[in-house]
Design a protein around this motif. Structure first.
Motif, PDB file in Angstrom:
ATOM      1  N   ALA A   1      17.268  43.622 -54.807  1.00  0.00           N
ATOM      2  CA  ALA A   1      17.160  42.943 -53.509  1.00  0.00           C
ATOM      3  C   ALA A   1      16.012  41.948 -53.508  1.00  0.00           C
ATOM      4  N   VAL A   2      14.883  42.311 -54.117  1.00  0.00           N
ATOM      5  CA  VAL A   2      13.740  41.390 -54.192  1.00  0.00           C
ATOM      6  C   VAL A   2      14.114  40.142 -54.980  1.00  0.00           C
ATOM      7  N   ALA A   3      14.818  40.329 -56.100  1.00  0.00           N
ATOM      8  CA  ALA A   3      15.232  39.174 -56.906  1.00  0.00           C
ATOM      9  C   ALA A   3      16.188  38.272 -56.137  1.00  0.00           C
ATOM     10  N   ARG A   4      17.120  38.884 -55.414  1.00  0.00           N
ATOM     11  CA  ARG A   4      18.130  38.102 -54.682  1.00  0.00           C
ATOM     12  C   ARG A   4      17.526  37.355 -53.496  1.00  0.00           C
ATOM     13  N   LEU A   5      16.610  37.997 -52.786  1.00  0.00           N
ATOM     14  CA  LEU A   5      16.081  37.407 -51.553  1.00  0.00           C
ATOM     15  C   LEU A   5      14.895  36.481 -51.784  1.00  0.00           C
ATOM     16  N   TYR A   6      14.082  36.759 -52.822  1.00  0.00           N
ATOM     17  CA  TYR A   6      12.824  36.026 -52.957  1.00  0.00           C
ATOM     18  C   TYR A   6      12.658  35.339 -54.311  1.00  0.00           C
ATOM     19  N   LEU A   7      12.839  36.075 -55.404  1.00  0.00           N
ATOM     20  CA  LEU A   7      12.524  35.512 -56.720  1.00  0.00           C
ATOM     21  C   LEU A   7      13.458  34.375 -57.118  1.00  0.00           C
ATOM     22  N   ILE A   8      14.755  34.640 -57.047  1.00  0.00           N
ATOM     23  CA  ILE A   8      15.715  33.619 -57.491  1.00  0.00           C
ATOM     24  C   ILE A   8      15.709  32.394 -56.578  1.00  0.00           C
ATOM     25  N   PRO A   9      15.708  32.547 -55.231  1.00  0.00           N
ATOM     26  CA  PRO A   9      15.629  31.336 -54.395  1.00  0.00           C
ATOM     27  C   PRO A   9      14.348  30.543 -54.607  1.00  0.00           C
ATOM     28  N   GLY A  10      13.234  31.208 -54.898  1.00  0.00           N
ATOM     29  CA  GLY A  10      11.965  30.501 -55.005  1.00  0.00           C
ATOM     30  C   GLY A  10      11.653  29.965 -56.388  1.00  0.00           C
ATOM     31  N   LEU A  11      11.980  30.744 -57.441  1.00  0.00           N
ATOM     32  CA  LEU A  11      11.608  30.353 -58.811  1.00  0.00           C
ATOM     33  C   LEU A  11      12.790  30.270 -59.756  1.00  0.00           C
ATOM     34  N   GLY A  12      13.977  30.581 -59.279  1.00  0.00           N
ATOM     35  CA  GLY A  12      15.144  30.706 -60.151  1.00  0.00           C
ATOM     36  C   GLY A  12      15.490  29.466 -60.956  1.00  0.00           C
ATOM     37  N   ARG A  13      15.272  28.267 -60.416  1.00  0.00           N
ATOM     38  CA  ARG A  13      15.677  27.043 -61.111  1.00  0.00           C
ATOM     39  C   ARG A  13      14.708  26.609 -62.209  1.00  0.00           C
ATOM     40  N   LYS A  14      13.521  27.170 -62.230  1.00  0.00           N
ATOM     41  CA  LYS A  14      12.540  26.766 -63.232  1.00  0.00           C
ATOM     42  C   LYS A  14      12.885  27.342 -64.600  1.00  0.00           C
ATOM     43  N   LYS A  15      12.510  26.626 -65.656  1.00  0.00           N
ATOM     44  CA  LYS A  15      12.698  27.122 -67.013  1.00  0.00           C
ATOM     45  C   LYS A  15      11.721  28.265 -67.271  1.00  0.00           C
ATOM     46  N   LEU A  16      12.222  29.310 -67.917  1.00  0.00           N
ATOM     47  CA  LEU A  16      11.376  30.461 -68.191  1.00  0.00           C
ATOM     48  C   LEU A  16      10.161  30.064 -69.025  1.00  0.00           C
ATOM     49  N   ALA A  17      10.371  29.200 -70.019  1.00  0.00           N
ATOM     50  CA  ALA A  17       9.278  28.809 -70.914  1.00  0.00           C
ATOM     51  C   ALA A  17       8.263  27.908 -70.221  1.00  0.00           C
ATOM     52  N   LYS A  18       8.670  27.237 -69.157  1.00  0.00           N
ATOM     53  CA  LYS A  18       7.780  26.285 -68.496  1.00  0.00           C
ATOM     54  C   LYS A  18       7.168  26.837 -67.210  1.00  0.00           C
ATOM     55  N   LEU A  19       7.441  28.106 -66.896  1.00  0.00           N
ATOM     56  CA  LEU A  19       6.867  28.712 -65.709  1.00  0.00           C
ATOM     57  C   LEU A  19       5.370  28.888 -65.902  1.00  0.00           C
ATOM     58  N   THR A  20       4.585  28.456 -64.919  1.00  0.00           N
ATOM     59  CA  THR A  20       3.127  28.524 -65.029  1.00  0.00           C
ATOM     60  C   THR A  20       2.551  29.412 -63.930  1.00  0.00           C
ATOM     61  N   ALA A  21       1.285  29.782 -64.120  1.00  0.00           N
ATOM     62  CA  ALA A  21       0.599  30.572 -63.095  1.00  0.00           C
ATOM     63  C   ALA A  21       0.488  29.787 -61.794  1.00  0.00           C
ATOM     64  N   LYS A  22       0.347  28.463 -61.900  1.00  0.00           N
ATOM     65  CA  LYS A  22       0.270  27.633 -60.702  1.00  0.00           C
ATOM     66  C   LYS A  22       1.575  27.689 -59.920  1.00  0.00           C
ATOM     67  N   ASP A  23       2.713  27.690 -60.637  1.00  0.00           N
ATOM     68  CA  ASP A  23       4.011  27.806 -59.962  1.00  0.00           C
ATOM     69  C   ASP A  23       4.090  29.109 -59.173  1.00  0.00           C
ATOM     70  N   VAL A  24       3.676  30.190 -59.811  1.00  0.00           N
ATOM     71  CA  VAL A  24       3.749  31.509 -59.166  1.00  0.00           C
ATOM     72  C   VAL A  24       2.807  31.567 -57.969  1.00  0.00           C
ATOM     73  N   ARG A  25       1.589  31.042 -58.124  1.00  0.00           N
ATOM     74  CA  ARG A  25       0.608  31.082 -57.043  1.00  0.00           C
ATOM     75  C   ARG A  25       1.090  30.251 -55.845  1.00  0.00           C
ATOM     76  N   THR A  26       1.615  29.057 -56.120  1.00  0.00           N
ATOM     77  CA  THR A  26       2.108  28.198 -55.038  1.00  0.00           C
ATOM     78  C   THR A  26       3.258  28.858 -54.300  1.00  0.00           C
ATOM     79  N   TRP A  27       4.156  29.475 -55.056  1.00  0.00           N
ATOM     80  CA  TRP A  27       5.317  30.150 -54.467  1.00  0.00           C
ATOM     81  C   TRP A  27       4.882  31.329 -53.594  1.00  0.00           C
ATOM     82  N   LEU A  28       3.929  32.121 -54.059  1.00  0.00           N
ATOM     83  CA  LEU A  28       3.450  33.251 -53.267  1.00  0.00           C
ATOM     84  C   LEU A  28       2.712  32.791 -52.018  1.00  0.00           C
ATOM     85  N   ASN A  29       1.943  31.707 -52.141  1.00  0.00           N
ATOM     86  CA  ASN A  29       1.197  31.204 -50.984  1.00  0.00           C
ATOM     87  C   ASN A  29       2.123  30.712 -49.881  1.00  0.00           C
TER      88      ASN A  29
END
Length: 429
Positions: free
Chosen positions: A101-129
């Protein structure tokens, strides 16, 4: 350089294992990739056996028709693969349902389109903020799907933000998924670990006082599940542990109970008996004499009920009138009814467990004994949850010491007024 290869007639079954200049071993082979294609992967190990084992595991997974996303694939693809083919075998069913449920509601809509290899800490921090400042009704179009919109669709945002606890949970699911990607050597590091969400405040609980607990037990007197509620208040057992208790787990002669299983409702299997969640949860506890007598009487009553033709033996200590396991929701409903009958405020069933621990602490019982009784994995968990109780006991102890160290006149006055606090180690009968 040492080279060893194993070849076959099929071009995609070729494996290569060799030792690199840095003394590590590298194994390479072909696996199934998204789009029904094949791609060559490389894994590494400190020994030839370790590298070959890693490669064999990936190829075996590929041969089952499970495509392994590459680091160049999207985060959504990897999350789907991880949930369906990895986490499902390592998590309890209810936990896996929450992760999905967490992946469906939050992770995939927010970060799903990004490349796994190019995901950065800044991406994660911005998304959480964004969760800290964005209304969920707006973000997930919840208001638009309502019959009568009352938030964004009417121009009056309710500012429904995620709680810090939910935010921490979402972050932990992402960290778990990326940690597995690191172990599979799809990415070099877990960028989510470099992001701090802060420590959320623990949920507040309202335990019963000793007087309220006596009122509750008086209201439960004569109830069919009276032994269950007595056991809950005297031992602090969890709801699932109480419902999963079997007669074979009780030793009336020794006055003990072995906690081995839990009863939970799962989306796939309905009411299911599962092993205890952790090794610490598997424990043997002492039973108070009052509970032993109640359980013996309950056993006799259950044997009379079992004489009926509709009885279905399940082996559980606490059952319905037909012998079936009790649904946790129905137990909560009965618990709420008893609270109302006793004239007490409404609390969660979990708060009975907190009530037990709080009253034991106030009786001067050592923290390590309470930790073992409750089945906490670490004593730090017990200390953190009941820190406010320990602080109050420390204040009482300090006040007592301050009185003892005062002048004789002050000590006589303090003793004569009858308001001195009792010793924190004194038992309250």
């Amino acid at each position: 350089m040492i080279t060893a290869s194993s070849r076959s007639t099929a071009p995609f079954s070729r494996r290569t294992v060799y030792q690199r200049k840095d003394r590590r071993w590298e194994a390479a082979g072909y696996i199934l990739a998204p789009g029904n294609t094949r791609r060559r992967i490389r894994v590494y190990g400190t020994t030839r056996k370790e590298a070959l084992a890693k490669l064999t595991e990936k190829i075996a997974t590929s041969n089952r028709g499970i495509p392994v996303p590459s680091a160049q694939g999207s985060v959504a693809a990897y999350l789907t693969y991880w949930l369906e083919n990895v986490a499902v075998y390592h998590l309890r069913e209810n936990t896996h349902t929450r992760y999905t449920a967490v992946a469906r509601l939050y992770l995939i809509p927010g970060l799903g389109r990004k490349k796994l290899a190019k995901l950065t800490a800044k991406d994660v921090r911005t998304w959480l903020n964004q969760f800290r400042t964005t209304c969920q009704c707006c973000t997930r179009d919840i208001d638009a799907r309502r019959d009568q919109p009352r938030c964004c669709a009417t121009g009056q945002c309710c500012h429904k933000l995620l709680s810090p606890l939910t935010l921490t949970y979402i972050h932990s699911v992402l960290k778990s998924a990326l940690e597995h990607a690191v172990r599979e050597e799809e990415i070099p590091r877990n960028v989510a670990r470099n992001v701090r969400t802060g420590t959320p405040r623990p949920r507040r609980f309202e335990p019963l006082t000793a007087d309220e607990a006596r009122k509750f037990l008086a209201a439960a007197d004569g109830h069919r599940l009276q032994p269950l509620f007595e056991l809950a208040l005297h031992t602090g057992l969890r709801k699932a542990e109480l419902l999963g208790l079997r007669w074979e787990n009780l030793d009336f002669n020794a006055g003990t109970a072995a906690i081995r299983r839990t009863l939970q409702r799962t989306s796939a299997g309905g009411l299911t008996t599962l092993p205890a969640k952790t090794r610490a949860s598997e424990r043997r506890i002492a039973l108070p004499t009052r509970c032993v007598h109640s359980l013996k009487h309950h056993h006799e009553q259950q044997q009379r009920e079992a004489a009926g033709a509709a009885w279905q033996y399940s082996g559980h200590v606490f059952t319905t009138t037909l012998g079936r396991p009790i649904d946790p929701t129905n137990l909560t409903r009965a618990f709420t009814t008893l609270l109302r009958k006793a004239g007490l405020r409404r609390i969660r069933f979990q708060d009975l467990r907190h009530s037990t621990a709080t009253m034991l602490l106030e009786q001067g019982v050592e923290l390590v004994v309470i930790k073992e009784l409750l089945g906490h994995a670490h004593i730090g968990v017990t200390a953190t949850v009941y820190a406010h109780v320990r602080l109050r006991l420390q204040r009482d102890a300090i006040d007592t010491l301050s009185t003892a160290l005062g002048s004789p006149e002050d000590t006589k006055t303090a003793r004569s007024d009858g308001n001195e606090p009792p010793s924190c180690a004194a038992l309250v009968r």
